[in-house]
Design an enzyme around this catalytic site. Structure first.
Site, PDB file in Angstrom:
ATOM      1  N   ALA A   1       0.849  -1.198   0.000  1.00 16.77           N
ATOM      2  CA  ALA A   1       0.000   0.000   0.000  1.00 16.77           C
ATOM      3  C   ALA A   1       0.879   1.240   0.000  1.00 16.77           C
ATOM      4  CB  ALA A   1      -0.909   0.006   1.225  1.00 16.77           C
ATOM      5  N   ASN A   2       0.245   2.383  -0.301  1.00 15.08           N
ATOM      6  CA  ASN A   2       0.926   3.669  -0.150  1.00 15.08           C
ATOM      7  C   ASN A   2       0.685   4.203   1.254  1.00 15.08           C
ATOM      8  OD1 ASN A   2       0.653   3.342  -3.046  1.00 15.08           O
ATOM      9  ND2 ASN A   2       1.248   5.483  -3.194  1.00 15.08           N
ATOM     10  N   ARG A   3       1.529   5.096   1.688  1.00 17.48           N
ATOM     11  CA  ARG A   3       1.258   5.840   2.911  1.00 17.48           C
ATOM     12  C   ARG A   3       0.165   6.854   2.613  1.00 17.48           C
ATOM     13  NH1 ARG A   3       5.456   5.088   6.505  1.00 17.48           N
ATOM     14  NH2 ARG A   3       7.483   4.763   5.535  1.00 17.48           N
TER      15      ARG A   3
END
Ligand code: CTP
Ligand code: CA
Length: 223
Positions: free
Chosen positions: A33-35
């Site tokens: 996932a992205n932050r």
């Protein structure tokens, strides 16, 4: 009776917002996932609702709760987010604030991957659909105003200008998310609004204030 808000400039408008990260499974217990806290997207959803818009809020697993007064559609993956966005159209405007994972694992495992003699697994990725570009490129049923974000860590404005053209969106909000800025995960944001007509740098302010100003600009553009 409660006092009526000062202005309900978006009454009668339907606005779509994407927010939060997406999570792409590796196996049943792991993901990439992205932050993204979802804070800016949530503030935008709230600001649009406060101006009277009917808001469809498509969100990945964010760390802040979604705004009140919007229709919340929860998704996990980019593919699910694209489906939810398509299902939510038509809309007068679309604001893509989600931090969509650019890649997903080509063949996520049905079973938990185990450590073993073979050593660490090698993951093969495939690119996810670009939701912003898909909506901006619609020939039928394109929202009148399609807005994206460009979160960059270097050459912020150059990258953002190129992104606006490449994706075919009307406006892009460029922001510098280098760790030193404290913007990722923080309460403030510093954005430059890039349109076909020019660029405007907004002073650093709370994410709520960025959202309120953006809602105001959207209301004027749709008026
Ligand atoms: N976006 C999207 N779908 C994707 C990737 C990005 O809708 N699969 C949207 C984001 O919500 C944001 C804008 O596109 O509004 C820009 O996202 P960004 O990650 O900065 O752009 P990318 O095109 O993915 O480029 P890169 O990550 O390589 O800088
Ligand atoms: Ca990206």
């Amino acid at each position: 009776a409660a006092l009526a808000p000062a202005s309900r400039a978006l009454a009668g408008r339907h606005i779509l917002v994407t927010s939060g990260p997406t999570q792409e499974p590796i196996d049943p217990v792991r993901y990439i996932a992205n932050r993204s806290s979802g804070a800016q997207g949530t503030a935008i959803g709230a600001a649009l609702a406060a101006q009277g818009a009917r808001v469809t809020f498509v969100t990945g697993p964010a760390s802040v709760p979604p705004p009140a007064g919007v229709e919340v559609i929860r998704v996990e993956t980019a593919a699910e987010m694209l489906d939810a966005v398509r299902a939510a159209l038509p809309a007068d405007a679309a604001i893509m604030a989600a931090a969509v994972a650019d890649w997903r694992v080509a063949a996520a495992s049905d079973q938990k991957l185990k450590k073993g003699e073979d050593g660490p697994p090698t993951l093969t990725f495939v690119q996810n659909p670009d939701i912003l570009a898909a909506v901006a490129g619609l020939s039928l049923g394109r929202p009148r105003l399609v807005i994206g974000f460009a979160a960059e860590t270097e050459n912020v404005l150059e990258h953002a200008r190129a992104k606006r053209r490449r994706k075919g969106c009307d406006w892009i909000l460029a922001n510098d998310v280098s760790p030193a800025t404290g913007i990722m995960g923080g309460a403030e944001n510093a954005v430059t609004l890039i349109t076909a007509d020019g660029e405007e740098s907004w002073e650093r302010m709370g994410k709520d204030a960025v959202a309120a100003r953006l809602a105001d600009r959207i209301a004027r553009a749709l008026a």
